[in-house]
Design an enzyme around this catalytic site. Structure first.
Site, short mmCIF file in Angstrom:
data_model
loop_
_atom_site.label_atom_id
_atom_site.label_comp_id
_atom_site.label_asym_id
_atom_site.label_seq_id
_atom_site.Cartn_x
_atom_site.Cartn_y
_atom_site.Cartn_z
N SER A 202 2.97 -2.12 10.26
CA SER A 202 4.41 -2.21 10.52
C SER A 202 5.01 -3.57 10.19
O SER A 202 5.89 -4.06 10.89
CB SER A 202 4.73 -1.81 11.97
OG SER A 202 4.36 -0.45 12.19
N ASN B 12 0.88 -1.18 0.00
CA ASN B 12 0.00 0.00 0.00
C ASN B 12 0.91 1.22 0.00
O ASN B 12 1.48 1.57 1.03
CB ASN B 12 -0.89 -0.03 1.25
CG ASN B 12 -1.69 1.25 1.42
OD1 ASN B 12 -1.78 2.06 0.48
ND2 ASN B 12 -2.27 1.45 2.59
N TRP B 13 1.02 1.84 -1.16
CA TRP B 13 1.96 2.96 -1.29
C TRP B 13 1.43 4.26 -0.70
O TRP B 13 2.16 5.25 -0.63
CB TRP B 13 2.32 3.17 -2.77
CG TRP B 13 3.34 2.21 -3.28
CD1 TRP B 13 3.98 1.22 -2.57
CD2 TRP B 13 3.87 2.14 -4.62
NE1 TRP B 13 4.87 0.56 -3.38
CE2 TRP B 13 4.81 1.10 -4.64
CE3 TRP B 13 3.62 2.86 -5.80
CZ2 TRP B 13 5.52 0.76 -5.79
CZ3 TRP B 13 4.32 2.51 -6.94
CH2 TRP B 13 5.26 1.48 -6.94
N LYS B 14 0.14 4.28 -0.34
CA LYS B 14 -0.46 5.52 0.20
C LYS B 14 -0.16 6.68 -0.75
O LYS B 14 -0.17 6.48 -1.97
CB LYS B 14 0.05 5.77 1.63
CG LYS B 14 -0.07 4.51 2.49
CD LYS B 14 0.09 4.72 3.96
CE LYS B 14 -0.13 3.39 4.67
NZ LYS B 14 -0.20 3.51 6.11
N GLY C 190 2.11 2.32 10.67
CA GLY C 190 3.10 3.38 10.53
C GLY C 190 3.76 3.78 11.85
O GLY C 190 4.43 4.80 11.93
N GLY D 161 2.64 -1.17 4.23
CA GLY D 161 2.76 0.24 3.88
C GLY D 161 4.21 0.62 3.64
O GLY D 161 4.78 0.37 2.58
N GLY D 162 4.83 1.22 4.65
CA GLY D 162 6.18 1.76 4.53
C GLY D 162 7.19 0.84 3.86
O GLY D 162 7.96 1.26 2.99
N GLU E 246 -7.06 5.01 7.49
CA GLU E 246 -6.76 6.42 7.20
C GLU E 246 -7.92 7.08 6.47
O GLU E 246 -8.19 8.26 6.65
CB GLU E 246 -5.44 6.52 6.40
CG GLU E 246 -4.24 6.26 7.29
CD GLU E 246 -3.02 5.72 6.57
OE1 GLU E 246 -2.95 5.79 5.33
OE2 GLU E 246 -2.12 5.22 7.27
N HIS F 25 -9.74 1.57 4.38
CA HIS F 25 -8.49 1.72 5.15
C HIS F 25 -8.74 2.69 6.31
O HIS F 25 -9.49 3.66 6.17
CB HIS F 25 -7.37 2.24 4.24
CG HIS F 25 -6.03 2.18 4.90
ND1 HIS F 25 -5.62 3.11 5.82
CD2 HIS F 25 -5.03 1.27 4.80
CE1 HIS F 25 -4.41 2.78 6.25
NE2 HIS F 25 -4.03 1.67 5.65
N GLU G 13 -5.96 -4.70 10.33
CA GLU G 13 -4.94 -3.68 10.57
C GLU G 13 -5.25 -2.92 11.86
O GLU G 13 -6.04 -1.96 11.85
CB GLU G 13 -4.92 -2.69 9.39
CG GLU G 13 -4.50 -3.32 8.07
CD GLU G 13 -3.81 -2.31 7.17
OE1 GLU G 13 -2.77 -2.64 6.63
OE2 GLU G 13 -4.31 -1.17 7.03
#
Ligand code: PGA
Length: 248
Positions: free
Chosen positions: A212, A9-11, A172, A233-234, A96, A94, A166
C-alpha cells in the site's frame, strides 16, 4: 551509497496496448536519474515495454520464472526466455505466489540461483501475515524465510540482490505499515544479512518496503534510513501516481 530503487508490480493488470500507453505517458513525466526505476509486468508485456523504455533508464522486470533451464513444464517461463528479451529484474517469492501458487522457500531459493545465473537481478519478497505479527512472531518468520531463501548464494550475488519487505497484511489493503514498523523490519533484515554474510554486504544490499505505498505516504517511508525504495502494486498502474512515488 545505495541508490533508491522504486519498482512497480503490475500483477495481472494491463494488456500490451495499455502497457505501451503507460510507458508513453510515464516518460512524458519522468526526468529523474538519481532513482532506479523498474516496471515488473506480465510476461506478454515485457518485449513491448523493453522497446518502449529503450534508452530511458527505466528497467523492466518479470514477476516470476521457473527454476529449471527448460523442460516439460506446461505454462512456465524460463530465465533464458526472460534474458533474451533483456529483462533486468524478476520478483521472486511474492506472497501471492507463495499463497496461491504453492511457492515454497525451497523453490524460491532455486529461482534466486537461476535468476543470478542468467544475470537477472532478483527482487526477493519476504513478509509476515497479520496473525504472525499479532503473535509477535514477525521477526522469526522473516528470519526463517531469509535463511532458507538465501541458502548458497554467493557474496557477490548478495551484494546485487534486492529484498522487498512486504507485510502480507499491508498488500492491497490500503493499510500501510507505519514508517517506523517498516524501517524496523528493514533494519532487522539488514542485520540478518550481516549475520549471514558480512557488514559490507549488508550495507550494499537494497531493501525495499512494499504494501500500500501511495503518493501520500511514499516520502515518509522513503526517508527512513533503512528503507531503500519501494515495491509498488496498485499505485504503479497510473503514470501520474507512480511518478509521484518515483519523485518522492
Ligand atoms: P500494493 O501491492 O502496493 O497494491 O499493496 C504491493 C505488492 O504486492 O508488491
Amino acid at each position: 551509497m545505495r541508490k533508491p530503487f522504486i519498482a512497480g508490480n503490475w500483477k495481472m493488470f494491463k494488456t500490451t496496448a495499455e502497457a505501451v500507453k503507460f510507458a508513453e505517458d510515464f516518460l512524458k513525466l519522468y526526468e529523474k536519474d538519481d532513482v532506479r526505476v523498474a516496471i515488473c509486468a506480465p510476461f506478454t508485456q515485457l518485449a513491448a515495454l523493453k522497446k518502449a523504455f529503450e534508452g530511458t533508464g527505466v528497467a523492466i522486470g518479470a514477476q516470476n520464472m521457473h527454476f529449471a533451464d527448460n523442460g516439460a513444464f506446461t505454462g512456465e517461463i524460463s530465465a533464458d526466455m526472460l534474458a533474451e528479451i533483456g529483462v533486468n529484474y524478476c520478483i521472486i517469492g511474492h506472497s501471492e505466489r507463495r499463497q496461491y501458487f504453492g511457492e515454497t522457500d525451497e523453490s524460491v531459493n532455486k529461482k534466486l540461483h537461476q535468476a543470478f545465473a542468467h544475470d537477472i537481478v532478483p527482487i526477493l519478497c519476504v513478509g509476515e501475515t497479520l496473525e504472525q505479527r499479532d503473535a509477535g512472531r514477525e521477526y522469526d518468520v522473516v528470519r526463517e524465510q531469509l535463511v532458507r531463501d538465501l541458502e548458497g548464494l554467493s557474496e557477490i550475488q548478495m551484494r546485487h540482490m534486492t529484498i522487498a519487505y512486504e507485510p502480507i497484511w499491508a498488500i492491497g489493503t490500503g493499510r500501510t505499515a507505519s514508517p517506523e514498523q517498516a524501517n524496523e523490519m528493514c533494519g532487522a533484515i539488514r542485520d540478518i544479512v550481516e549475520e549471514l554474510y558480512d557488514t559490507d554486504i549488508s550495507c550494499d544490499v537494497t531493501i525495499q518496503y512494499g504494501g500500500s505505498v501511495k503518493p501520500a505516504n511514499a516520502t515518509e517511508l522513503m526517508n527512513m534510513p533503512e528503507i531503500d525504495g519501494a515495491l509498488v502494486g496498485g499505485a504503479s498502474l497510473k503514470p501520474e501516481e507512480f511518478i509521484q512515488i518515483v519523485n518522492f
